[in-house]
Design a protein around this motif. Sequence first.
Motif, PDB file in Angstrom:
ATOM      1  N   ASP A  54     -73.039   9.649  36.550  1.00 42.90           N
ATOM      2  CA  ASP A  54     -73.811   8.943  37.586  1.00 42.90           C
ATOM      3  C   ASP A  54     -72.851   8.274  38.560  1.00 42.90           C
ATOM      4  N   PRO A  55     -72.669   8.836  39.765  1.00 42.11           N
ATOM      5  CA  PRO A  55     -71.726   8.258  40.739  1.00 42.11           C
ATOM      6  C   PRO A  55     -72.036   6.816  41.115  1.00 42.11           C
ATOM      7  N   SER A  56     -73.320   6.424  41.038  1.00 37.87           N
ATOM      8  CA  SER A  56     -73.678   5.054  41.409  1.00 37.87           C
ATOM      9  C   SER A  56     -73.121   4.027  40.416  1.00 37.87           C
ATOM     10  N   LEU A  57     -72.694   4.506  39.240  1.00 45.62           N
ATOM     11  CA  LEU A  57     -72.129   3.612  38.219  1.00 45.62           C
ATOM     12  C   LEU A  57     -70.601   3.589  38.245  1.00 45.62           C
ATOM     13  N   HIS A  58     -70.012   4.246  39.227  1.00 48.28           N
ATOM     14  CA  HIS A  58     -68.555   4.251  39.329  1.00 48.28           C
ATOM     15  C   HIS A  58     -68.066   2.989  40.041  1.00 48.28           C
ATOM     16  N   GLU A  59     -68.453   1.850  39.474  1.00 43.74           N
ATOM     17  CA  GLU A  59     -68.068   0.543  39.972  1.00 43.74           C
ATOM     18  C   GLU A  59     -67.085  -0.083  38.986  1.00 43.74           C
ATOM     19  N   PRO A  60     -66.291  -1.080  39.430  1.00 44.11           N
ATOM     20  CA  PRO A  60     -65.258  -1.646  38.546  1.00 44.11           C
ATOM     21  C   PRO A  60     -65.764  -2.075  37.174  1.00 44.11           C
ATOM     22  N   MET A  61     -66.895  -2.805  37.125  1.00 44.10           N
ATOM     23  CA  MET A  61     -67.398  -3.289  35.847  1.00 44.10           C
ATOM     24  C   MET A  61     -67.675  -2.142  34.881  1.00 44.10           C
ATOM     25  N   TYR A  62     -68.285  -1.065  35.362  1.00 41.93           N
ATOM     26  CA  TYR A  62     -68.641   0.055  34.492  1.00 41.93           C
ATOM     27  C   TYR A  62     -67.419   0.898  34.148  1.00 41.93           C
ATOM     28  N   LEU A  63     -66.437   0.960  35.035  1.00 41.79           N
ATOM     29  CA  LEU A  63     -65.202   1.672  34.707  1.00 41.79           C
ATOM     30  C   LEU A  63     -64.434   0.932  33.613  1.00 41.79           C
ATOM     31  N   PHE A  64     -64.394  -0.405  33.709  1.00 39.20           N
ATOM     32  CA  PHE A  64     -63.778  -1.187  32.633  1.00 39.20           C
ATOM     33  C   PHE A  64     -64.581  -1.027  31.336  1.00 39.20           C
ATOM     34  N   LEU A  65     -65.894  -0.916  31.462  1.00 40.61           N
ATOM     35  CA  LEU A  65     -66.743  -0.723  30.286  1.00 40.61           C
ATOM     36  C   LEU A  65     -66.422   0.605  29.602  1.00 40.61           C
ATOM     37  N   CYS A  66     -66.132   1.652  30.396  1.00 44.51           N
ATOM     38  CA  CYS A  66     -65.722   2.942  29.828  1.00 44.51           C
ATOM     39  C   CYS A  66     -64.415   2.802  29.047  1.00 44.51           C
ATOM     40  N   MET A  67     -63.472   2.070  29.610  1.00 42.90           N
ATOM     41  CA  MET A  67     -62.194   1.850  28.925  1.00 42.90           C
ATOM     42  C   MET A  67     -62.418   1.095  27.614  1.00 42.90           C
ATOM     43  N   LEU A  68     -63.298   0.098  27.657  1.00 44.34           N
ATOM     44  CA  LEU A  68     -63.630  -0.664  26.447  1.00 44.34           C
ATOM     45  C   LEU A  68     -64.269   0.244  25.401  1.00 44.34           C
ATOM     46  N   ALA A  69     -65.152   1.136  25.834  1.00 47.32           N
ATOM     47  CA  ALA A  69     -65.818   2.052  24.911  1.00 47.32           C
ATOM     48  C   ALA A  69     -64.813   2.973  24.226  1.00 47.32           C
ATOM     49  N   LEU A  70     -63.836   3.465  24.965  1.00 50.97           N
ATOM     50  CA  LEU A  70     -62.805   4.331  24.375  1.00 50.97           C
ATOM     51  C   LEU A  70     -61.973   3.568  23.348  1.00 50.97           C
ATOM     52  N   ALA A  71     -61.620   2.319  23.664  1.00 48.99           N
ATOM     53  CA  ALA A  71     -60.860   1.502  22.711  1.00 48.99           C
ATOM     54  C   ALA A  71     -61.700   1.212  21.464  1.00 48.99           C
ATOM     55  N   ASP A  72     -62.993   0.915  21.660  1.00 54.55           N
ATOM     56  CA  ASP A  72     -63.898   0.670  20.527  1.00 54.55           C
ATOM     57  C   ASP A  72     -63.977   1.887  19.613  1.00 54.55           C
ATOM     58  N   LEU A  73     -64.125   3.063  20.209  1.00 49.01           N
ATOM     59  CA  LEU A  73     -64.225   4.296  19.425  1.00 49.01           C
ATOM     60  C   LEU A  73     -62.944   4.539  18.633  1.00 49.01           C
ATOM     61  N   THR A  74     -61.800   4.255  19.248  1.00 49.90           N
ATOM     62  CA  THR A  74     -60.527   4.461  18.560  1.00 49.90           C
ATOM     63  C   THR A  74     -60.377   3.521  17.375  1.00 49.90           C
ATOM     64  N   VAL A  75     -60.727   2.256  17.574  1.00 49.79           N
ATOM     65  CA  VAL A  75     -60.582   1.260  16.503  1.00 49.79           C
ATOM     66  C   VAL A  75     -61.442   1.619  15.299  1.00 49.79           C
ATOM     67  N   CYS A  76     -62.743   1.844  15.538  1.00 48.93           N
ATOM     68  CA  CYS A  76     -63.629   2.074  14.388  1.00 48.93           C
ATOM     69  C   CYS A  76     -63.379   3.433  13.737  1.00 48.93           C
ATOM     70  N   THR A  77     -62.997   4.452  14.528  1.00 49.28           N
ATOM     71  CA  THR A  77     -62.742   5.770  13.954  1.00 49.28           C
ATOM     72  C   THR A  77     -61.428   5.800  13.186  1.00 49.28           C
ATOM     73  N   THR A  78     -60.506   4.926  13.521  1.00 51.38           N
ATOM     74  CA  THR A  78     -59.250   4.836  12.768  1.00 51.38           C
ATOM     75  C   THR A  78     -59.477   4.299  11.369  1.00 51.38           C
ATOM     76  N   ALA A  79     -60.434   3.388  11.210  1.00 47.59           N
ATOM     77  CA  ALA A  79     -60.620   2.706   9.927  1.00 47.59           C
ATOM     78  C   ALA A  79     -61.797   3.206   9.104  1.00 47.59           C
ATOM     79  N   VAL A  80     -62.923   3.494   9.752  1.00 45.71           N
ATOM     80  CA  VAL A  80     -64.172   3.703   9.007  1.00 45.71           C
ATOM     81  C   VAL A  80     -64.183   4.971   8.152  1.00 45.71           C
ATOM     82  N   PRO A  81     -63.730   6.148   8.623  1.00 51.36           N
ATOM     83  CA  PRO A  81     -63.769   7.322   7.735  1.00 51.36           C
ATOM     84  C   PRO A  81     -63.045   7.100   6.408  1.00 51.36           C
ATOM     85  N   LYS A  82     -61.860   6.476   6.446  1.00 52.86           N
ATOM     86  CA  LYS A  82     -61.147   6.185   5.202  1.00 52.86           C
ATOM     87  C   LYS A  82     -61.896   5.162   4.374  1.00 52.86           C
TER      88      LYS A  82
END
Length: 319
Positions: A54-82
């Motif tokens: 959605d191009p209308s969501l390509h605003e700073p807040m939502y771009l930072f939110l995407c970065m946060l989502a990637l970091a969140d996915l990395t953290v929980c996927t690193t620990a939870v399967p084990k």
Amino acid sequence: MSAYNKTDIYPSTFILIGIPGLETAHIWISIPFCVVYLLALLGNCCLLFIIKTDPSLHEPMYLFLCMLALADLTVCTTAVPKLLSLFWFHDGEIRFEACLTQVFLIHSCSTMESGFFLAMAFDRYVAICNPLRHTSILTHSTVGGMGLVIVFRGTALLFPHPFLLRWLPYCRTNIISHTYCEFMALIKIACAETRIRRAYSLIVAFLTGGVDFILIICSYVLILYTVFHLPSKDARLKTLGTCGSHVCVILVSYTPAFFSFLTHRFGHHVAPHVHIFVANIYLLVPPMVNPIIYGVRTKKIRDRFLQFFKVSEINMFYA
């Protein structure tokens, strides 16, 4: 004798035991943990897809939110399967190298999450205190540069952690009273002087999470100062409403993070199972809650989310 000492002091594997005192409840605890993890995966992947398409969501807040989502996915996927493997199959053994990788990824990505919260607070500050220059200050290149600086900071400051642990002797035991490998959990079972390592970890924590939190508070003090000088009550409420989602995710993330950090270093009278349970809450709950908070409170994301599932239902119906 030297071979024995080398194997005993520098073990090739560690044993994770889960939550001490609650071993018999591991299978039941794993059920909500698994559900929360799956919801975190689904929510963050949907969030990334919606913002990307959605191009209308390509605003700073939502771009930072995407970065946060990637970091969140990395953290929980690193620990939870084990963690789930430990709870379901009693598979607590983990290679030393894998353990150090967990330490680095969990701590560095947690540091990045803190940086993204600060970047989002800066976005709210500019949007409210200097709205006419918001688009000229936070251009896409600026947002990308801020993201790279945050990633570099998290990587550079936490990169020494595995090496600080790698050469420590572990002659006491190779059993880790935790559900995942964590810096202080390994420091506690080492049989060597660790004051310098502890001091470095404390300094890094303050320079990242501590300083970030102080700057976030400062930004909101300036935001509140600006908001309370607006002419009408409706304008004040509407402006504060734009900060609601950000404040909620900060509270959800920082509360268990600070509790876990302080009890590991100073909370000697806190029961181990309480500390470890909260540490797992910190890894699991924020990644699940963040997409929900922004999905519920942000009209653009909510409408796009509903539209996406409506189209999916129509396609399934005609299929």
